[in-house]
Design an enzyme around this catalytic site. Structure first.
Site, PDB file in Angstrom:
ATOM      1  N   HIS A 205       0.873  -1.186   0.000  1.00 15.47           N
ATOM      2  CA  HIS A 205       0.000   0.000   0.000  1.00 15.47           C
ATOM      3  C   HIS A 205       0.903   1.228   0.000  1.00 15.47           C
ATOM      4  CE1 HIS A 205      -3.772   2.181   1.270  1.00 15.47           C
ATOM      5  NE2 HIS A 205      -2.867   3.026   1.732  1.00 15.47           N
ATOM      6  N   CYS A 238      -4.759  10.036   4.905  1.00 18.44           N
ATOM      7  CA  CYS A 238      -5.222   9.613   6.228  1.00 18.44           C
ATOM      8  C   CYS A 238      -5.504  10.838   7.085  1.00 18.44           C
ATOM      9  CB  CYS A 238      -4.167   8.743   6.903  1.00 18.44           C
ATOM     10  SG  CYS A 238      -4.598   8.259   8.593  1.00 18.44           S
TER      11      CYS A 238
END
Length: 300
Positions: A205, A238
């Protein structure tokens, strides 16, 4: 012989979670449908997090109630704690992806606990998971660097990965460059060392904060990784990782891999169109290189 690569599209979850504009349930379902139609066979559709913490993900159950049921598509739901896992088990998700940060500093900011306490939460939920028939993956967050701690030694990642693999029967282990600070040599070394611990498949990722994501994909491939997360239009980030930019763009990843002799099963033009469609809803421009420059050769 071409190499088959499994691209996990995380646009509906990671791609949208940081956006100020909350995308409607209807448009999320349309996004998921478009991704499946483009060829994505694993889609991270939702996250089961507290709506006050991440308002953009508050409709996880409603989304899963309405996604198209397709035997050729596996839907992933992300969870940050025991409560999130139990919520996921009550829905139609096919896989649960649990986040385990490498550093206590990020674990506290992201999930209100320590790495050890979060591993304990996962262990508490294992009996429910094992009886559910759903697959379990774990993402080791901030494995390349932490916005609060800074450098993260590879030895720490290997140690925590080993503890996790001993504690939980995983179907897959993902390793995340949450803030996009990784470089190719680091990526290859990290995946080689973690890969030596077990035969559990590894997934990468990569965020493209410093424009190293495609190079890191190549390095992870050299270490044997065949599963990669991405997001159309390079969306993502995020809420609890300051400075993190979007994921490696699905269309850039598909173009690079297929030019390099791999197969992904994802239609480039459909992924590009989907990226333009969702960024149009968000009122922003696509962040992929393919959207800016077009594929090459250009056909003229």
């Amino acid at each position: 012989m071409s190499t088959a690569i499994d691209i996990i599209d995380v646009t509906p979850r990671d791609g949208l979670q940081i956006e100020k504009q909350v995308v409607s349930t209807e448009d999320k379902v349309e996004l998921i449908t478009r991704l499946a139609d483009a060829g994505a066979r694993r889609i991270e559709a939702v996250s089961f997090v507290h709506p006050r913490r991440v308002p953009t993900m508050a409709d996880a159950e409603a989304v899963m109630d309405r996604v198209p049921v397709r035997e050729d598509v596996s839907y992933i739901g992300l969870a940050l704690n025991t409560r999130g896992i139990l919520r996921a088990l009550e829905t139609s998700v096919d896989e649960v992806n649990f986040v385990l940060p490498i550093t206590d500093a990020f674990a506290e900011a992201n999930q209100g606990g320590s790495t050890g306490s979060l591993l304990a939460e996962l262990e508490t939920a294992l009996p429910d998971l094992e009886g559910s028939g759903k697959k379990l993956s774990v993402t080791l967050a901030v494995a390349f660097g932490c916005p609060y701690q800074g450098e993260v030694p590879i030895a720490d990642v290997v140690r925590i990965a080993g503890t996790l693999l001993d504690a939980a029967p995983l179907d897959e282990l993902a390793i995340a460059d949450t803030i996009g600070c990784g470089v190719p040599g680091q990526a290859q070394n990290l995946f080689e060392q973690v890969g030596a611990l077990s035969d559990v498949p590894l997934r990468a990722h990569f965020h493209d904060t410093r424009r190293t994501a495609i190079a890191n994909v190549a390095a992870a491939r050299a270490a044997g990784v065949r599963r990669f997360d991405s997001s159309v239009a390079g969306l993502g980030g995020c809420p609890f990782a300051p400075g993190a930019a979007g994921n490696v763009a699905t269309e850039d990843l598909v173009w690079a891999l297929e030019r390099d002799g791999c197969t992904t099963g994802i239609d480039l033009e459909s992924a590009l169109d989907t990226g333009r469609w969702i960024t149009g809803i968000l009122g922003k421009e696509p962040g992929s290189g393919i959207a800016a420059a077009g594929p090459f050769p250009a056909g003229r």
